[in-house]
Design an enzyme around this catalytic site. Structure first.
Site, short mmCIF file in Angstrom:
data_model
loop_
_atom_site.label_atom_id
_atom_site.label_comp_id
_atom_site.label_asym_id
_atom_site.label_seq_id
_atom_site.Cartn_x
_atom_site.Cartn_y
_atom_site.Cartn_z
N ARG A 108 0.84 -1.18 0.00
CA ARG A 108 0.00 0.00 0.00
C ARG A 108 0.89 1.24 0.00
NH1 ARG A 108 -2.23 3.09 4.47
NH2 ARG A 108 -4.02 4.31 3.77
N HIS A 153 -2.83 10.94 0.48
CA HIS A 153 -2.42 10.65 1.85
C HIS A 153 -1.83 11.95 2.43
CE1 HIS A 153 -0.95 7.30 4.69
NE2 HIS A 153 -0.61 8.43 5.27
N GLU A 199 -7.28 8.63 5.92
CA GLU A 199 -7.60 9.30 7.18
C GLU A 199 -8.14 10.72 7.03
OE1 GLU A 199 -4.16 9.01 9.71
OE2 GLU A 199 -4.36 6.85 9.94
N ASN A 339 -7.44 2.02 9.54
CA ASN A 339 -6.12 2.24 10.14
C ASN A 339 -6.30 2.17 11.64
OD1 ASN A 339 -5.38 2.79 7.53
ND2 ASN A 339 -4.80 4.92 7.87
#
Ligand SMILES: *[C@@H]1O[C@H](CO)[C@@H](O)[C@H](O)[C@H]1NC(C)=O
Ligand SMILES: *[C@@H]1O[C@H](CO)[C@@H](O)[C@H](O)[C@H]1NC(C)=O
Length: 522
Positions: A108, A153, A199, A339
């Site tokens: 990933r 990200h 996130e 996560n």
């Protein structure tokens, strides 16, 4: 002779015990289960101004003194960009080779938006960036490693921040869609797992409530920033992020999915919460904390609505979805990325007095790592990160029940050692605490799978020590130790442990054969 026989049998039984009683066995997962490591572009790539990449918001943020604990930045990081390029020259430390040695079947990583579209929507696609990721993907596939690609990200082209405030402006929905479209088109034939955002809950909470992450917007009492409003902006930014995700999903489903045959999801930071006191108010506080953390993003992208637990507290402060938004949100995601690192206690602040004026934006809950002075689990070098393996099973069961067992991937799970030393000392490499942590969390994951949870993969954060955001290079998460001066990678005990786990059934079978053999001899 008799003594030797007894000793041998005892030794074999010990080995067997180690593998079977521990309840952890690769053989319990289907062979299609993805086991991998996880990284992100800003944390490992370096080469921050090469290949016609532009500055991202994190490049700009880290370059301002005082923002990062050790005043470091991601300019070089793990120099992954260059080391990877050296693959063609047979460079042995190359990162894909490290993964190949581990025996993982997935990796990933994230694409740097500013490498692909240096000027956001304005300007052309950067062919150097496309080539870099294409080669990376090809090299992975050559080793039988599935690329599991995150589009965003944390790092956003600074240009979008300067032009219109990035996530605060609805324009970003269209720009993110354009970026996603470019990536699906360029890499989608080879990439079967796409995750839109990593996130988003952390991006919004730290970027717009506490103001610790760029763009450092907040207001008192949540934080001390030059601009922002912690009571309003987080909900605007979250709304735009949710709709940016929906835009990308719609493009994938309409234009690419049938042809390319991949799947698309989102990865959320998912901490587990335990009630501080055994009273109904704290149990309700747990539900609120989970909703304000996880369901804030997952409810809209799965049900098309903000969670009722949030609406009840925030009412009109939460935006509403227009009929056009709802149409977009109808395209369902294929999986949820989780996560998960740690758990905390929460205490209710509606019926009970709380210190620090906990208010709406923090769900009227106070979270703490301790109950009567006793931590929820062994503390680690990361503040607020305790070892609480049961949290893995509990968070999976919560998400499974709330979202009807949509396929799940554990997209991050890992353990930090605090150290600024570049020396791969025995202490740094003999990371027994990390092995215990991973063993405990994977065992807990196995318990959830046995109860029917549709979990399809598990990624350790991280392959390498890397740039850990506000902590710079002071927190090390890697299965491989990195000397940031020489860029040398050294496997830790945990790397060997993971490799052995992945070889699992064979190792156990071999041991069984040995045992049989010994029995027949003596
Ligand atoms: C970067 O872009 C410029 C034009 O803006 C071009 O001349 C140059 O060749 C590019 N660099 C690389 C490495 O492709
Ligand atoms: C590694 O650490 C464990 C316990 O923390 C200790 O028992 C063992 O001797 C150490 N191994 C080495 C090679 O230092």
């Amino acid at each position: 002779m008799e003594e030797k026989k007894t000793w041998m049998l005892a030794f074999c039984l010990f080995l067997q015990l180690l593998c079977s009683v521990s309840g952890l066995d690769r053989g319990e997962f289907p062979s299609s289960f993805l086991f991998g490591t996880s990284t992100s572009s800003y944390q490992i790539e370096g080469a921050y101004l090469e290949g016609n990449k532009s500055l991202s918001n994190w490049d700009v943020f880290t370059h301002i003194p005082g923002h990062i604990k050790d005043d470091s930045d991601g300019d070089i990081a793990d120099d992954h960009y260059h080391l990877y390029m050296l693959l063609q020259c047979g460079f042995k430390q190359e990162d894909i080779e490290l993964m190949h040695q581990l025996g993982v079947n997935a990796y990933r990583f994230s694409i740097s938006w500013s490498r692909i579209l240096p000027r956001g929507r304005f300007g052309k696609v950067n062919s150097v960036g496309i080539t870099f990721y294409n080669r990376l993907i090809d090299a992975l596939l050559l080793k039988g490693i599935q690329p599991f690609v995150t589009l965003n990200h944390y790092d956003v082209p600074q240009d979008l921040e300067d032009q219109y405030g990035a996530w605060l402006n609805p324009q970003i929905q269209k720009d993110f869609g354009h970026y996603a479209d470019v990536c699906f088109k360029a890499f989608g034939k080879k990439v079967k797992y796409w995750s839109t955002l990593n996130e988003p809950n952390v991006v919004v909470i730290l970027g717009f409530i506490t103001g610790e992450y760029p763009p450092q917007h907040c207001s008192k009492p949540y934080g001390d920033c030059l601009s922002g409003d912690s009571n309003i902006e987080p909900y605007i930014a979250a709304h735009n992020i949710i709709l940016a995700h929906a835009t990308a999903v719609e493009i994938y489903k309409k234009k690419y999915q049938v042809k390319q045959g991949g799947s698309i999801g989102i990865a959320i930071s998912a901490r587990w919460y335990e009630p501080l006191r055994d009273i109904p108010a704290d149990c309700l506080a747990v539900q609120r904390a989970l909703a304000f953390d996880i369901a804030w993003f997952l409810d809209p992208v799965i049900f098309g609505e903000y969670p009722p637990e949030m609406r009840q507290v925030l009412s009109l402060r939460l935006p509403t979805f227009s009929s056009e938004d709802r149409r977009k949100l109808q395209h369902k995601l294929d999986f949820i990325g989780i996560n998960h690192y740690t758990s905390k206690y929460v205490k209710d602040c509606i019926f009970s007095p709380c210190e620090g004026g906990k208010t709406e934006s923090t769900a009227f809950v106070m979270s703490t790592g301790e109950r009567n002075g006793i931590p929820i689990g062994t503390p680690t070098s990361m503040p607020d990160n305790y070892v609480f393996p049961d949290g893995m099973e509990k968070i999976i069961m919560y998400i499974m029940q709330r979202y009807n067992n949509i396929p799940m991937f554990i997209t991050e799970n890992g353990y930090a050692q605090g150290s600024t030393s570049n020396d791969p000392t025995t202490d740094m490499l003999n990371d027994t605490s990390r092995v215990e942590y991973l063993h405990g969390y994977l065992t807990s994951l196995t318990r959830a799978v046995r109860q029917g949870a549709d979990v399809r993969g598990y990624f350790i954060w991280s392959l390498l020590d890397n740039f850990e955001w506000l902590y710079g290079y002071t927190q090390r998460f890697g299965l491989y130790h990195v000397n940031f001066e020489t860029q040398e990678r050294t496997p830790r005990l945990s790397a060997k442990w993971f490799k052995e786990f992945l070889e699992g059934p064979e190792v156990i079978e071999r041991m069984n054969r040995d045992l049989e053999c010994l029995r027949s001899i003596y």
